[in-house]
Design a protein around this motif. Structure first.
Motif, PDB file in Angstrom:
ATOM      1  N   ILE A 414       0.650  -1.273  -0.101  1.00 48.77           N
ATOM      2  CA  ILE A 414      -0.107  -0.024  -0.022  1.00 48.77           C
ATOM      3  C   ILE A 414       0.880   1.221   0.052  1.00 48.77           C
ATOM      4  CG2 ILE A 414      -1.635   1.326   1.317  1.00 48.77           C
ATOM      5  CD1 ILE A 414      -3.027  -1.370   2.320  1.00 48.77           C
ATOM      6  N   LEU A 415       1.881   1.330   0.715  1.00 48.66           N
ATOM      7  CA  LEU A 415       2.741   2.325   0.663  1.00 48.66           C
ATOM      8  C   LEU A 415       3.656   2.533  -0.452  1.00 48.66           C
ATOM      9  CD1 LEU A 415       4.145   2.250   4.589  1.00 48.66           C
ATOM     10  CD2 LEU A 415       2.462   3.918   3.643  1.00 48.66           C
ATOM     11  N   GLN A 416       4.011   1.484  -1.064  1.00 52.01           N
ATOM     12  CA  GLN A 416       4.510   1.790  -2.200  1.00 52.01           C
ATOM     13  C   GLN A 416       4.017   2.094  -3.492  1.00 52.01           C
ATOM     14  OE1 GLN A 416       6.368  -2.374  -2.496  1.00 52.01           O
ATOM     15  NE2 GLN A 416       8.318  -1.904  -1.325  1.00 52.01           N
ATOM     16  N   TYR A 417       2.702   1.700  -3.517  1.00 55.33           N
ATOM     17  CA  TYR A 417       1.510   2.011  -4.308  1.00 55.33           C
ATOM     18  C   TYR A 417       1.309   3.543  -4.345  1.00 55.33           C
ATOM     19  CZ  TYR A 417      -2.781   2.348  -6.993  1.00 55.33           C
ATOM     20  OH  TYR A 417      -3.995   2.768  -7.732  1.00 55.33           O
ATOM     21  N   ILE A 418       1.251   4.078  -2.856  1.00 53.54           N
ATOM     22  CA  ILE A 418       0.699   5.693  -2.752  1.00 53.54           C
ATOM     23  C   ILE A 418       2.091   6.219  -3.251  1.00 53.54           C
ATOM     24  CG2 ILE A 418       0.426   7.177  -0.976  1.00 53.54           C
ATOM     25  CD1 ILE A 418      -0.797   5.169   0.612  1.00 53.54           C
ATOM     26  N   ALA A 419       3.347   5.654  -2.771  1.00 52.05           N
ATOM     27  CA  ALA A 419       4.631   6.594  -3.193  1.00 52.05           C
ATOM     28  C   ALA A 419       4.880   6.549  -4.702  1.00 52.05           C
ATOM     29  CB  ALA A 419       5.895   5.789  -2.629  1.00 52.05           C
ATOM     30  N   MET A 420       4.473   5.417  -5.358  1.00 46.18           N
ATOM     31  CA  MET A 420       4.637   5.360  -6.734  1.00 46.18           C
ATOM     32  C   MET A 420       3.462   6.310  -7.754  1.00 46.18           C
ATOM     33  SD  MET A 420       5.626   1.276  -7.238  1.00 46.18           S
ATOM     34  CE  MET A 420       5.755   1.169  -8.938  1.00 46.18           C
ATOM     35  N   HIS A 421       2.712   6.798  -6.993  1.00 47.44           N
ATOM     36  CA  HIS A 421       1.491   7.713  -7.514  1.00 47.44           C
ATOM     37  C   HIS A 421       1.968   8.992  -7.124  1.00 47.44           C
ATOM     38  CE1 HIS A 421      -0.470   3.909  -8.720  1.00 47.44           C
ATOM     39  NE2 HIS A 421      -0.997   4.476  -9.480  1.00 47.44           N
ATOM     40  N   ILE A 422       2.984   9.291  -6.435  1.00 48.51           N
ATOM     41  CA  ILE A 422       3.162  10.844  -6.226  1.00 48.51           C
ATOM     42  C   ILE A 422       3.712  11.410  -7.408  1.00 48.51           C
ATOM     43  CG2 ILE A 422       4.509  12.573  -4.895  1.00 48.51           C
ATOM     44  CD1 ILE A 422       4.347  10.245  -2.569  1.00 48.51           C
ATOM     45  N   LYS A 427       7.554   8.623 -10.511  1.00 49.27           N
ATOM     46  CA  LYS A 427       8.344   8.360 -11.864  1.00 49.27           C
ATOM     47  C   LYS A 427       9.593   7.877 -11.580  1.00 49.27           C
ATOM     48  CE  LYS A 427       5.756  10.551 -15.545  1.00 49.27           C
ATOM     49  NZ  LYS A 427       5.873  11.730 -16.646  1.00 49.27           N
ATOM     50  N   ILE A 428      10.246   8.439 -10.539  1.00 50.61           N
ATOM     51  CA  ILE A 428      11.773   8.333 -10.081  1.00 50.61           C
ATOM     52  C   ILE A 428      11.633   6.787  -9.656  1.00 50.61           C
ATOM     53  CG2 ILE A 428      13.367   8.714  -8.507  1.00 50.61           C
ATOM     54  CD1 ILE A 428      12.876  11.755  -8.738  1.00 50.61           C
ATOM     55  N   ILE A 429      10.733   6.428  -8.808  1.00 55.75           N
ATOM     56  CA  ILE A 429      10.681   5.098  -8.036  1.00 55.75           C
ATOM     57  C   ILE A 429      10.431   3.901  -9.371  1.00 55.75           C
ATOM     58  CG2 ILE A 429       9.517   3.572  -6.817  1.00 55.75           C
ATOM     59  CD1 ILE A 429       8.909   5.915  -5.002  1.00 55.75           C
ATOM     60  N   ILE A 430       9.537   4.284 -10.053  1.00 58.51           N
ATOM     61  CA  ILE A 430       9.317   3.511 -11.349  1.00 58.51           C
ATOM     62  C   ILE A 430      10.422   3.203 -12.216  1.00 58.51           C
ATOM     63  CG2 ILE A 430       7.861   3.070 -13.343  1.00 58.51           C
ATOM     64  CD1 ILE A 430       5.544   4.474 -11.852  1.00 58.51           C
ATOM     65  N   TYR A 431      10.991   4.367 -12.649  1.00 59.35           N
ATOM     66  CA  TYR A 431      12.184   4.646 -13.583  1.00 59.35           C
ATOM     67  C   TYR A 431      13.444   3.604 -12.936  1.00 59.35           C
ATOM     68  CZ  TYR A 431      10.010   7.863 -16.619  1.00 59.35           C
ATOM     69  OH  TYR A 431       9.262   8.398 -17.341  1.00 59.35           O
ATOM     70  N   ASN A 432      13.529   3.981 -11.607  1.00 56.42           N
ATOM     71  CA  ASN A 432      14.666   2.969 -10.748  1.00 56.42           C
ATOM     72  C   ASN A 432      14.298   1.544 -11.090  1.00 56.42           C
ATOM     73  OD1 ASN A 432      17.078   2.952  -9.051  1.00 56.42           O
ATOM     74  ND2 ASN A 432      15.275   2.276  -7.497  1.00 56.42           N
ATOM     75  N   GLU A 433      13.211   1.061 -10.784  1.00 54.73           N
ATOM     76  CA  GLU A 433      12.663  -0.249 -10.762  1.00 54.73           C
ATOM     77  C   GLU A 433      12.839  -1.097 -11.914  1.00 54.73           C
ATOM     78  OE1 GLU A 433      12.229  -2.333  -8.061  1.00 54.73           O
ATOM     79  OE2 GLU A 433      12.153  -0.855  -6.721  1.00 54.73           O
ATOM     80  N   VAL A 434      12.411  -0.332 -12.951  1.00 51.76           N
ATOM     81  CA  VAL A 434      12.599  -0.680 -14.250  1.00 51.76           C
ATOM     82  C   VAL A 434      13.926  -0.964 -14.807  1.00 51.76           C
ATOM     83  CG1 VAL A 434      12.162  -0.201 -17.006  1.00 51.76           C
ATOM     84  CG2 VAL A 434      10.412   0.364 -15.105  1.00 51.76           C
ATOM     85  N   ILE A 466       5.105  -4.458  -5.644  1.00 49.88           N
ATOM     86  CA  ILE A 466       4.404  -4.125  -7.127  1.00 49.88           C
ATOM     87  C   ILE A 466       4.928  -5.130  -8.258  1.00 49.88           C
ATOM     88  CG2 ILE A 466       3.431  -2.589  -8.614  1.00 49.88           C
ATOM     89  CD1 ILE A 466       2.108  -2.236  -5.991  1.00 49.88           C
ATOM     90  N   TYR A 467       6.288  -5.072  -8.044  1.00 48.21           N
ATOM     91  CA  TYR A 467       7.212  -5.564  -9.319  1.00 48.21           C
ATOM     92  C   TYR A 467       7.318  -6.939  -9.112  1.00 48.21           C
ATOM     93  CZ  TYR A 467       8.254  -1.479 -11.824  1.00 48.21           C
ATOM     94  OH  TYR A 467       8.182  -0.476 -12.567  1.00 48.21           O
ATOM     95  N   TRP A 492       0.461  -0.306 -15.023  1.00 50.79           N
ATOM     96  CA  TRP A 492       0.513   1.138 -14.999  1.00 50.79           C
ATOM     97  C   TRP A 492       1.876   1.066 -14.519  1.00 50.79           C
ATOM     98  CZ3 TRP A 492       2.251   1.949 -10.002  1.00 50.79           C
ATOM     99  CH2 TRP A 492       1.891   1.332  -8.764  1.00 50.79           C
ATOM    100  N   ALA A 493       2.616  -0.133 -13.703  1.00 55.84           N
ATOM    101  CA  ALA A 493       3.835   0.189 -13.295  1.00 55.84           C
ATOM    102  C   ALA A 493       5.107  -0.040 -14.184  1.00 55.84           C
ATOM    103  CB  ALA A 493       4.288  -0.679 -12.086  1.00 55.84           C
TER     104      ALA A 493
END
Length: 567
Positions: A414-422, A427-434, A466-467, A492-493
């Motif tokens: 839940i916390l990661q979902y909220i952080a990834m939608h800020i 976007k920084i979190i998503i790009y880092n994970e990708v 999420i990943y 979306w991720a």
């Protein structure tokens, strides 16, 4: 008349010319006669005076000869005198040099005698020390421990345990130095055999539940390799292998250079596993969480292909990139974190120490104050009265959130979902994970690791739930015979560009190369976004701090100016 005069003048000139040339001729004849007789008498005089002149010249020559001989004798005497003085000086210098050499020889002999005396004293003291009863008892005690150790190998504690235990040993190395160390093995015999193989003279080996609690793999003393240490380890190990040093000797070099006891124990354990015939990947795997699962699988794949040094270089580059990305994330979060902490500290200071001063002033004046000022005063009074409970409650809440984040998967998701939608930050979190996912996936594929094994490794590398869910869906789809890209479709991720390149690589059979390109692209996007966010967030945080502190002070100070104007 004129004719007579002319005739007479001509005759006169004729007679004058005759007499003129006559006198000239007579004078010339007389000069010649004079010259003849003059030279004649001079020559005659010279002939007559010649004997007397030679006699005078002989006397002059004798005088000159005597003078020259006298000068030669004087010169010879002076040279002889100088030669005597030179010989005397040489004799003096030779005597001084001999005396100096004799002094140096005496000094050297004295030093040598003193050194021999000291060595003799040391030898005597050493002999006395060696003959000392206490030393003899200590030596005998160690020898007895050595004998007891060998005797104990015949008892029940020789049996191997199901899992590794930590042993503390006492031994003497090749240089004769007594050392104490810790080692993980299945039995005493294994520890003893390993130490003897490494050139140690073993005196004691012991273990207990307390030793395993303090120094075992589950103890607080255990240590894992950080990214920085892992990069150095991989780079140096590859260099050693390329230079012709064997794998086991390379690990031994690392073990000798290591200063941390926990890391030294890990390296010694790897050497032990290699000596026992295990592969390098198996030796790394048996060290628990000391080495990442990705590295273990990459080494296992390299052992099959025979490209261990190249794989180690690739992994060093991989972890270097990850460390660079991590530092970029820390750098991006550092400034806003510092500003936030400073704003909280300043607000707390104002509430605890500045606002109470204005409360006394307002009480003395007794005037009406605005509601915002009353609110600030009440909040200040509440914080000043219950600040211990407030800070304690905040610490407990933060601790509970951290604990729930680590232990409860749903809460973490839940916390990661909220952080990834800020905005922006998400976007920084998503790009880092990708970037991490695609780079790791590309490395695994390029080193011929199976896709199912790759997905299992990827699920253990990421901490983002999420990943992890996407990877688990991919593994499920693979078990059903579906393609990898199905789980990533319209998620979306996972960005559309990454999905399209994943799909293209899957269709063309160039999945590893496509994943490398995706990782490079999103690595650049991640760095660019972090730079933009830093430049964007700095003025926002400064304005936020100014708004909080300035608004708080204005809420308290402005009413005071209005009251003074009324007075």
């Amino acid at each position: 008349m004129n004719f007579v005069t002319l005739l007479f003048s001509s005759f006169y000139r004729f007679i004058a010319s005759i007499f003129k040339y006559l006198f000239i001729g007579i004078g010339t004849i007389l000069y010649i006669i004079y010259s003849f007789f003059a030279h004649f008498f001079v020559g005659l005089w010279a002939v007559l005076c010649l004997p007397f002149k030679s006699l005078g010249n002989n006397k002059g020559k004798k005088k000159e000869k005597l003078k020259i001989e006298q000068e030669f004798q004087n010169t010879f005497k002076e040279e002889l005198k100088e030669a005597k003085l030179y010989n005397e000086r040489q004799t003096i210098n030779t005597n001084a040099e001999l005396k100096r050499i004799q002094k140096l020889e005496l000094k050297e002999a004295s030093k040598k005698a003193k050194l021999e005396k000291k060595n003799l004293e040391k030898t005597t003291m050493k002999d006395k020390w060696n003959n000392n009863t206490i030393v003899k008892n200590q030596r005998n005690h160690k020898e007895m421990k050595k004998e007891i150790l060998l005797m104990n190998f015949e008892e029940d504690d020789v049996a191997k345990s199901d899992k590794k235990r930590t042993y503390i040993y006492e031994a003497k190395d090749k240089d004769g130095k007594y050392i104490k160390g810790k080692f993980d093995a299945f039995s005493k015999v294994d520890v003893h055999s390993f130490l003897l193989n490494e050139g140690f003279e073993v005196y004691s080996i012991k273990t207990s539940a307390w030793i395993n609690f303090l120094y075992g793999s589950s103890s607080i003393a255990s240590d894992n390799y950080s990214k920085k240490e892992l990069i150095f380890f991989l780079t140096q190990l590859s260099t050693y292998l390329k230079s012709g040093i064997s794998l086991i000797d390379s690990i031994r070099i690392f073990a000798k250079q290591e200063r941390k006891s926990s890391k030294q124990k890990i390296l010694q354990s790897i050497v032990y596993e290699l000596v026992m015939g295990e592969s390098f990947s198996s030796a790394l795997d048996k060290q628990g969480k000391a080495f990442p699962r990705l590295l273990v699988n990459m080494v296992r794949s390299a052992e099959m292909t025979g490209e261990l040094p190249e794989t180690l270089d690739d992994m060093a580059d991989y972890y270097t990139t990850l460390e660079k990305t991590r530092k970029q994330m820390i750098s991006a979060m550092m400034y806003p974190s510092i500003i936030f902490i400073m704003s909280v500290a300043i607000m707390t200071f104002i509430m605890l120490f500045v606002i109470p001063q204005f409360v006394d002033i307002y009480a003395d004046i007794g005037a009406d104050i605005p509601w915002i000022t009353k609110l600030v005063i009440n909040v200040s009074g509440f914080i000043g009265k219950y600040y211990l409970f407030i800070f304690g409650g905040l610490a407990i809440v933060i601790g509970i959130i951290v604990l729930l984040y680590k232990k409860i998967k749903l809460f973490r998701m839940i916390l990661q979902y909220i952080a990834m939608h800020i905005p922006v930050f998400g976007k920084i979190i998503i790009y880092n994970e990708v970037t991490t996912f695609t780079k790791t996936f590309a490395s695994l594929l390029n080193h011929n690791v199976f896709i199912t094994d790759s997905m299992e490794i990827l699920s253990k590398i990421t901490n983002n739930e999420i990943y992890k869910a996407i990877i688990y869906d991919t593994m499920t789809n693979l078990s059903k015979g579906e393609s990898i890209s199905v789980a990533f479709n319209n998620h979306w991720a996972f960005p559309v560009v990454a999905y399209e390149m994943l799909l293209t690589g899957e269709r063309t059979g160039e999945l590893g190369r496509m994943m490398s390109k995706v990782s490079s692209f999103y690595e650049e996007q991640h760095a660019t976004l972090i730079t933009q966010m830093k430049s964007f967030i700095e003025p926002i945080m400064i304005a936020f701090l100014a708004f909080l502190v300035g608004g708080l002070l204005l809420a308290v100070v402005v009413p005071m100016f209005s009251m003074y104007s009324q007075l």
